[in-house]
Every structure is written in C-alpha cells, then in structure tokens.
Design a protein around this motif. Structure first.
Motif, PDB file in Angstrom:
ATOM      1  N   ALA A  48       0.815  -1.220   0.000  1.00  0.00           N
ATOM      2  CA  ALA A  48       0.000   0.000   0.000  1.00  0.00           C
ATOM      3  C   ALA A  48       0.845   1.265   0.000  1.00  0.00           C
ATOM      4  CB  ALA A  48      -0.946  -0.009   1.190  1.00  0.00           C
ATOM      5  N   LEU A  49       2.075   1.168   0.483  1.00  0.00           N
ATOM      6  CA  LEU A  49       2.969   2.332   0.493  1.00  0.00           C
ATOM      7  C   LEU A  49       3.695   2.504  -0.832  1.00  0.00           C
ATOM      8  CD1 LEU A  49       4.529   1.910   4.067  1.00  0.00           C
ATOM      9  CD2 LEU A  49       2.643   3.410   3.360  1.00  0.00           C
ATOM     10  N   GLY A  50       3.453   1.591  -1.759  1.00  0.00           N
ATOM     11  CA  GLY A  50       4.107   1.688  -3.066  1.00  0.00           C
ATOM     12  C   GLY A  50       5.466   1.041  -3.112  1.00  0.00           C
ATOM     13  N   GLN A  51       5.811   0.225  -2.106  1.00  0.00           N
ATOM     14  CA  GLN A  51       7.112  -0.427  -2.052  1.00  0.00           C
ATOM     15  C   GLN A  51       7.029  -1.833  -2.637  1.00  0.00           C
ATOM     16  OE1 GLN A  51       7.484  -0.244   2.185  1.00  0.00           O
ATOM     17  NE2 GLN A  51       8.529   1.751   2.177  1.00  0.00           N
ATOM     18  N   ALA A  52       8.020  -2.196  -3.452  1.00  0.00           N
ATOM     19  CA  ALA A  52       8.044  -3.513  -4.073  1.00  0.00           C
ATOM     20  C   ALA A  52       8.198  -4.592  -3.005  1.00  0.00           C
ATOM     21  CB  ALA A  52       9.178  -3.597  -5.086  1.00  0.00           C
ATOM     22  N   ASP A  53       7.289  -5.580  -3.022  1.00  0.00           N
ATOM     23  CA  ASP A  53       7.379  -6.667  -2.033  1.00  0.00           C
ATOM     24  C   ASP A  53       7.100  -8.037  -2.643  1.00  0.00           C
ATOM     25  OD1 ASP A  53       4.689  -6.496  -2.538  1.00  0.00           O
ATOM     26  OD2 ASP A  53       4.074  -6.269  -0.452  1.00  0.00           O
ATOM     27  N   GLY A  54       7.017  -8.103  -3.975  1.00  0.00           N
ATOM     28  CA  GLY A  54       6.816  -9.377  -4.654  1.00  0.00           C
ATOM     29  C   GLY A  54       7.632  -9.398  -5.934  1.00  0.00           C
TER      30      GLY A  54
END
Length: 341
Positions: A48-54
């Motif tokens: 949701a913060l726009g950070q890549a996590d996948g």
C-alpha cells in the motif's frame, strides 16, 4: 441514431477485437525489447505504500499482458458477437465493446509502465513506487473506453414485438391453470456448476495449504454464496392462475408474484437478454424486471404502476393469453359488482 445493425457489428469488432489486439501486440513488443535491460527477478507486486514486495521472472509481464490486455477483452467480445450477428442491438453491446477496449488499454499501460520503470536497475528491490503507473493505467483505460463508446454507433433497441397468440375465452366461474418450468441452457448450467466447483476447490486448497484464517473464511463464504446462487437461479417454476403470475425457484426461494389485480396487460414477446437486460438471470432494466434465463419467447406483464415483469419460458403465448383472459374477467367482475349502499 440508427437501426441498421451492420455498422454496429463492424465497429464493435474494431473496438472490442481489433484495437485490443493491436494494443496487446505493441505493448508485448515493447516489453520484449526491454527484457535484456531488466533485473532478474523483477518487481511484480507493491504494498500500500508503493514499495516492491513481490518478485518474479521478467517474462511474467508479457504473459500477463497477453491475458489481461488480450484474452480478457476477447472473451468479453466473443460473448456479445452471437447476439450482434443475430441483429440484436442496444446500449449493452456498445458498453461491452467500450469495456473491452478500456480493459485492454488499462492492462497494457499498467504492465508496460511497471516494467519499463525497472529498466537499468541492478536490484528490483530498488523499483520506484507503482502509483504513477497505476494512475496512468487507469487514465489510459478511461480514455480508451470513452473512445470505444463514441466510435460505435448508437443503435436503438426496438421495443419487443408481441408474439402472435390465440385469445382464450373463459366462462364465468371457469377455472384454468397454466404451468411450465424454465431453466438456463445446458452450457450455462455447466459453466455455473464449474464455477461453483472451482471456488469450493480453491477454498479447500487454501485451507490445506495453511493460508491465513481470514483468507479461508472469505473463500468459504464466497463458495457457499456461489453454490446457493447457482442452486436458486438455474430453474424456475412459472404458474398462471386466478391468483395471477407466480415465478418460483425450484428450491422455493426466491419467489416473485404479480397479483391478478395488478395485471394491466399480458403478452408474449421475444427477448434478447444481452441487448434488453445486459445479461442473464434475475435482472433489472429501466422500467422492467426480468427472470431472463435464455433468449427467446417470454411472458411480459405490464403492471398498474407502469413497470413490466418479464419471464422467459416455453409456450409463453398460451401463458400470456390465459393471464390476460383472467385479468380481463377480474376487471369485468369488479365493474359489474354493485356497490353496497
């Protein structure tokens, strides 16, 4: 405004099939050219913060583009083409074409932007926020959808014509009942059943895989709701008697009734579910409520409040004729009954 279906069919094919195919090919080529300059793996999901996590292989982007920008719009188009070829029309087909083009533009723009912004990165964890790509994709989809709408002509959906039927004469006090069962076609029933089975299997699979409890409960609830929906809407019993019109699911619920006193007119009509109601099932359209399970003949009842109730069923002409005769007799009896002083 036009009633000629040929230009509408040609423009629909252009908007819903040809242009999405062009968009998909162009987006896929751009992505393939960029592949050598990308990290491996690339970012494919952001929080949701726009950070890549996948993260996944860069090849996932062209594959997803083919599915979202190409296959899904084609599926929407192919479900509408049979009706258009029969000569059906109406705003629903125009909307489906615009939706297919908008979906294609949205998917292509979002996926291509998300991939290109990672060109030159050494590590995909450094990928910038996805929000600009998402907003840009939504904007591209909205503009393409609007263009798809205006590229297609406005074809007026004619009012359904009454089918010929033999009037029924009832003697005073004579009782009559007409009953039929209406159901979706075998293909539609199989599709509904497979969808319900797929959701049930998915719920069981995520449970066995140890997924979070909230995920299991959401999928279980979805499976239960889909099974109930399928069971209660695939077939209905239709009955006409001196109480009026009754349409009842084979499971007993839901049930819909039009009392005889509320019947202004009953006729048999030919119904195009997509063009007139936007699809199949229990449907609402301007001024009309329908239990629309297939294309073809239907009983249409005009009610005292001006709204109309429609149910697709075999031998609709006989059912409508009996309902009209019963309603006419009830009105005559009401007018001939003397009022008490």
């Amino acid at each position: 405004m036009t009633t000629d279906r040929s230009p509408a069919l040609a423009r629909f094919v252009l908007v819903a099939l040809v242009l999405p195919a062009v968009i998909t090919v162009v987006a896929s080529l751009v992505q393939l050219v960029a592949l050598p300059q990308l990290p491996d793996p690339v970012a494919v999901h952001w929080n949701a913060l726009g950070q890549a996590d996948g993260f996944a292989s860069p090849w996932l982007y062209p594959v997803m583009t083919l599915l979202i920008a190409g296959a899904l719009p084609a599926l929407l188009a192919l479900t509408s083409l049979p009706g258009l070829r029969r000569g059906d029309g109406g705003p629903t087909y125009r909307f489906m074409g615009a939706t297919a083009l908008g979906l294609s533009a949205f998917g292509a723009a979002l996926l291509t932007w998300s991939l290109l912004m990672q060109v030159g990165l050494a590590d995909a964890t450094d990928a910038p926020t996805v929000w600009p790509a998402l907003v840009g994709g939504l904007g591209a989809g909205a503009l393409a959808g609007a263009a798809g709408w205006f590229l297609q002509p406005h074809v007026r959906q004619p009012a359904p014509a009454a089918l010929p039927g033999t009037p029924i004469a009832l003697r005073p006090g004579e009782r009559a009942v007409w009953m039929r069962t209406t159901s979706v076609g075998r293909g539609a029933a199989a599709g509904i059943a497979l969808g319900a089975i797929a959701v049930v299997v998915g719920a069981v699979a995520v449970y066995l895989a140890g997924a979070p409890a909230v995920t299991v409960w959401v999928l279980t609830l979805a499976a239960v709701l889909l099974v109930v929906l399928a069971a209660t809407t695939v077939a209905f019993h239709v009955r006409v008697d001196d109480a009026g019109l009754e349409v009842r699911s084979i499971l007993g619920f839901p049930r819909f009734r039009v009392p005889l006193a509320d019947v202004s007119r009953a006729v048999a009509v030919a119904v195009d579910p997509m063009g007139e109601f936007g699809g199949w099932g229990i449907r609402l359209a301007p001024g009309r409520f329908g239990i629309v399970l297939r294309t073809g003949e239907a009983i249409e009842v005009s009610r005292a409040n001006g709204r109309r109730t429609v149910v697709t069923v075999d031998d609709a002409a006989t059912g409508a004729a009996l309902l009209e005769a019963l309603a006419e007799r009830a009105r005559s009896d009401a007018h001939s009954t003397p009022r008490k002083a």
